[in-house]
Design a protein around this motif. Structure first.
Motif, short mmCIF file in Angstrom:
data_model
loop_
_atom_site.label_atom_id
_atom_site.label_comp_id
_atom_site.label_asym_id
_atom_site.label_seq_id
_atom_site.Cartn_x
_atom_site.Cartn_y
_atom_site.Cartn_z
N LEU A 188 0.71 -1.12 -0.02
CA LEU A 188 0.11 -0.16 -0.07
C LEU A 188 0.82 1.19 -0.09
O LEU A 188 1.73 1.30 0.81
N ASP A 189 0.59 2.20 -0.99
CA ASP A 189 1.34 3.31 -0.90
C ASP A 189 0.59 4.60 -0.21
O ASP A 189 -0.41 5.06 -0.92
N GLU A 190 0.95 5.03 1.05
CA GLU A 190 0.44 5.89 1.72
C GLU A 190 -1.09 6.07 1.50
O GLU A 190 -1.70 6.81 1.44
N PRO A 191 -1.65 4.97 2.42
CA PRO A 191 -3.11 4.86 2.19
C PRO A 191 -3.84 6.02 2.98
O PRO A 191 -4.74 6.12 3.10
N SER A 192 -2.91 6.43 4.13
CA SER A 192 -3.56 7.55 4.96
C SER A 192 -3.46 9.00 4.31
O SER A 192 -3.90 9.68 4.88
N LEU A 193 -3.05 8.95 3.34
CA LEU A 193 -2.67 10.44 2.65
C LEU A 193 -4.04 11.15 2.52
O LEU A 193 -4.87 10.66 1.71
N GLY A 194 -4.09 12.22 2.86
CA GLY A 194 -5.29 13.27 2.91
C GLY A 194 -6.67 12.84 3.43
O GLY A 194 -7.73 13.32 3.05
N LEU A 195 -6.56 11.64 4.36
CA LEU A 195 -7.69 11.15 4.98
C LEU A 195 -7.97 11.90 6.27
O LEU A 195 -6.87 12.14 6.83
N ALA A 196 -9.19 11.88 6.65
CA ALA A 196 -9.35 12.35 8.24
C ALA A 196 -9.01 11.39 9.09
O ALA A 196 -8.98 10.20 8.91
N PRO A 197 -8.47 11.69 10.45
CA PRO A 197 -8.15 10.63 11.39
C PRO A 197 -9.20 9.32 11.44
O PRO A 197 -8.60 8.34 11.65
N GLN A 198 -10.37 9.62 11.64
CA GLN A 198 -11.33 8.49 12.18
C GLN A 198 -11.16 7.57 10.84
O GLN A 198 -11.46 6.32 10.91
N ILE A 199 -10.97 8.01 9.72
CA ILE A 199 -11.08 7.37 8.25
C ILE A 199 -9.74 6.35 8.24
O ILE A 199 -9.76 5.13 8.14
N ILE A 200 -8.55 6.95 8.76
CA ILE A 200 -7.29 6.31 8.89
C ILE A 200 -7.50 5.08 9.67
O ILE A 200 -6.94 4.09 9.59
N ASP A 201 -7.98 5.58 11.03
CA ASP A 201 -8.55 4.31 11.82
C ASP A 201 -9.12 3.12 11.31
O ASP A 201 -8.59 2.04 11.40
N GLU A 202 -9.98 3.55 10.62
CA GLU A 202 -10.93 2.38 10.08
C GLU A 202 -10.08 1.70 9.00
O GLU A 202 -10.07 0.18 9.09
N ILE A 203 -9.25 2.14 8.12
CA ILE A 203 -8.63 1.50 7.17
C ILE A 203 -7.47 0.60 7.83
O ILE A 203 -7.11 -0.49 7.51
N PHE A 204 -6.52 1.39 8.67
CA PHE A 204 -5.78 0.43 9.41
C PHE A 204 -6.18 -0.54 10.29
O PHE A 204 -5.49 -1.56 10.59
N LYS A 205 -7.50 -0.33 10.71
CA LYS A 205 -7.81 -1.38 11.54
C LYS A 205 -8.03 -2.58 10.74
O LYS A 205 -8.07 -3.58 10.97
N VAL A 206 -8.48 -2.12 9.46
CA VAL A 206 -8.56 -3.45 8.48
C VAL A 206 -7.46 -3.87 8.16
O VAL A 206 -7.33 -5.23 7.96
N LEU A 207 -6.33 -3.20 8.04
CA LEU A 207 -4.98 -3.67 7.66
C LEU A 207 -4.64 -4.80 8.93
O LEU A 207 -4.05 -5.77 8.47
#
Ligand SMILES: Nc1ncnc2c1ncn2[C@@H]1O[C@H](COP(=O)(O)OP(=O)(O)O)[C@@H](O)[C@H]1O
Ligand SMILES: [Mg+2]
Lengths: 288, 290
Positions: A188-207
């Motif tokens: 994954l290349d910078e999946p958190s880029l430009g995302l709100a903190p709670q969305i990053i939480d969600e994506i990283f939780k999935v990872l």
């Protein structure tokens, strides 16, 4: 981590990777050098490896060469006039540095590119189908089910044009799309880029879930070192095309220099870089 | 009134031929970002090859149809492999120039191998008269309208439902990311060239069957190009409709005004339309990336 932090970070870690035993590594990159336009050296002498079932983070500032490594791994450097000048990329015991991208995907190595890169005019469902381009229709249906379970929101939006989704939803489509082919290694290349903190939480939780429950192996490129070190098992830090430090993620997270330069926790040190740190340089010499 | 209906029907028939060639333009443009300025010449070449085939092996309709398809596919694949693929990565402008060169080569080849005078295509069935009420149509005209209709439905279903069609749209949108999904983009583009040349070839054969075969068949490409622009160059279905519209307008202006106006009417139309809708009637406007 009760003893000397620095020692456990680099000393222990490098010894383990320095042993060039690729058999237990899913991916192992050795002495990679990448040049763009036959002139710009973007990556020099990088070695790193990812072992099965782990999340490995590749950290570094903008321009460090992280995306270049992923492009090299996926075999798409040629589209930007980039070239692997030196080194090898071994994936499951095979050198893939000369393979065409479709064959690399076929071998089980898939990438979520920087900036998501959805097929904007296509629907969410069609984007997911694209991710499973190389799998049979039975597997495709199973994977679709799996991705919808992982990201229930995508099921609701399946027939929506992906270009009109929010940034967070687009990132979910991008991750889901990459999972469609049931990859052995997800990059994954910078999946958190430009995302709100709670969305990053969600994506990283999935990872994290993918690793813990599905045994997924993940190479996570991030500028957001803080977030990445929270879920990673191991991490490499890049600067100016080189790996300048690597070690277990928890050890790196507690490392004084990492804290200072990448996590923004130390005293202000504008203009300095990892290389300026004396004891680090000493260690580096000792390693090479 | 009867005259108007007659003009409409024959306008749709010639429009269907333009529409097929316009679809061929759109197929290549959509999957490669290129305009093949030899599209009319490809139609001409396939028509000549088919004429030669029919002269040799007889003009049985099934044989002619199968040969047209095979000749179109092979010609498309050869062009893609020999001229286009080696140019990948060069500026679009250079590749488009290659297609202009190809147009000249194909025109000269026809003159070299055959000659410059018109010949009957020898497919009698095409000129049989069919009466529909008061309407007089030739069988070839009815056929080409039906053919375009069938290809319209088929390509709509293909792009919407088939996995390969979806992959083609993905390559059209972002070929680099399509590579990352495991798509062999070079193969997809070769398939697009083959399909495009086949459809153009069908149009060329239909045109030759209706109006004799001659080296200036290539000029249907000049009529179809504005049709493709009108429909939106990236919209395969829209381009087909663009062809019908250009055919109708041409026939109307030719029937009610003069043949000079007929020749330019298509171009006047697209200038007008593009000033109002720069991406054509059915073209896709860029989706802003979030
Ligand atoms: N297509 C390209 N052509 C030339 N130079 C490039 C290209 N892509 C990246 N670079 C250069 O390579 C270096 C590394 O870039 P990149 O791998 O994108 O870094 P990162 O992903 O860590 O931000 C940068 O100096 C960048 O300017
Ligand atoms: Mg990057």
């Amino acid at each position: 981590m009760t003893t000397d932090q620095h020692h456990s970070v680099t000393g222990g870690a490098v010894k383990s990777t320095a042993v060039l035993d690729d058999s237990e590594n899913l991916l192992s990159i050795r002495n990679l050098k990448v040049v763009y336009n036959s002139s710009i050296e973007a990556v020099r002498d990088v070695s790193l490896s990812v072992s099965a079932g782990k999340i490995v983070a590749l950290l570094g500032a903008n321009g460090a060469g992280k995306s270049t490594i992923l492009k090299g791994v996926s075999g798409v450097l040629f589209t930007e006039d980039g070239e692997i000048e030196n080194g090898s990329i071994n994936f499951r015991g095979e050198n893939i540095s000369e393979l065409m991208p479709d064959l690399i995907v076929g071998r089980g190595l898939v990438q979520v590119p920087e900036g998501r890169r959805l097929f904007a005019p296509l629907t969410v469902h069609e984007n997911l189908v694209m991710g499973g381009h190389l799998v049979g229709s039975k597997v495709l249906a199973e994977r679709l089910e799996f991705v919808f379970e992982l990201f229930p929101r995508l099921k609701e939006k399946a027939s929506h044009i992906s270009g009109y989704l929010s940034g967070g939803e687009q990132q979910m489509v991008a991750v889901g799309r990459a999972l469609m082919s049931d990859p052995k290694l997800l990059c994954l290349d910078e999946p958190s880029l430009g995302l709100a903190p709670q969305i990053i939480d969600e994506i990283f939780k999935v990872l994290r879930k993918l690793r813990d429950e599905n045994g997924a192996s993940i190479l996570l490129v991030e500028q957001n070192a803080h977030r990445a070190l929270e879920i990673a098992d191991y991490a490499y830090i890049m600067e100016n095309g080189r790996v300048v430090m690597d070690g277990a993620a928890d050890a790196l997270a507690n490392n004084r220099d990492v804290k200072e330069f990448y996590l923004g926790l130390g005293e202000a040190s504008e203009g300095k870089s990892m290389r300026d740190v004396k004891h680090y340089k000493r260690r580096k010499r000792w390693l090479s | 009134m009867n005259y108007l209906i007659q003009l409409t029907a024959t306008g749709i028939a010639i429009g269907a031929i333009y529409g097929l060639i316009a679809m061929a333009f759109a197929l290549v443009y959509k999957s490669t970002g290129l305009i093949n300025f030899a599209q009319g010449e490809v139609a001409m070449m396939v028509a000549y090859l088919t004429w030669a085939f029919a002269g040799q092996f007889g003009s049985g309709l099934i044989g002619v149809a199968v040969f047209t398809i095979v000749a179109g596919m092979v010609l498309g694949l050869v062009i893609e492999r020999l001229l286009i693929r080696p140019m990948m990565g060069e500026p679009i402008f250079s590749i488009v120039l290659v297609t202009i060169g190809l147009a000249v080569i194909l025109r000269s080849l026809v003159l070299l191998i055959w000659d410059a005078s018109p010949h009957p295509m020898g497919i009698e069935a095409a000129s049989e008269l069919i009466r529909i009420g008061n309407l007089n149509m030739r069988a070839g005209q009815v056929f080409v309208i039906g053919l375009m209709g069938a290809l319209l439905v088929a390509s709509w279903a293909f792009f919407r439902y088939s996995r390969y069609g979806i992959a083609m749209r993905a390559v059209a949108d972002d070929d680099r990311t399509a590579l990352l999904m495991g798509v062999n983009t070079a193969r997809v583009q070769a398939v697009a060239w083959a399909a495009s040349s086949t459809i153009a070839g069908m149009a060329g054969v239909c045109f030759a069957a209706l109006y004799d075969i001659s080296p200036d068949i290539y000029s249907i490409g000049l009529k179809a190009f504005p049709a493709a622009i009108l429909g939106g160059l990236d919209a395969v279905l829209g381009s087909a409709f663009g062809g019908i519209i250009v055919g109708l307008i041409e026939n109307m202006t030719g029937g009610y005004m003069s043949s000079t106006i007929k020749e330019i009417s298509g171009f006047v139309l697209i200038v007008g339309v593009l000033m109002i809708r720069p991406s054509g009637l059915f073209g896709q406007r860029e989706i802003e990336r979030v």
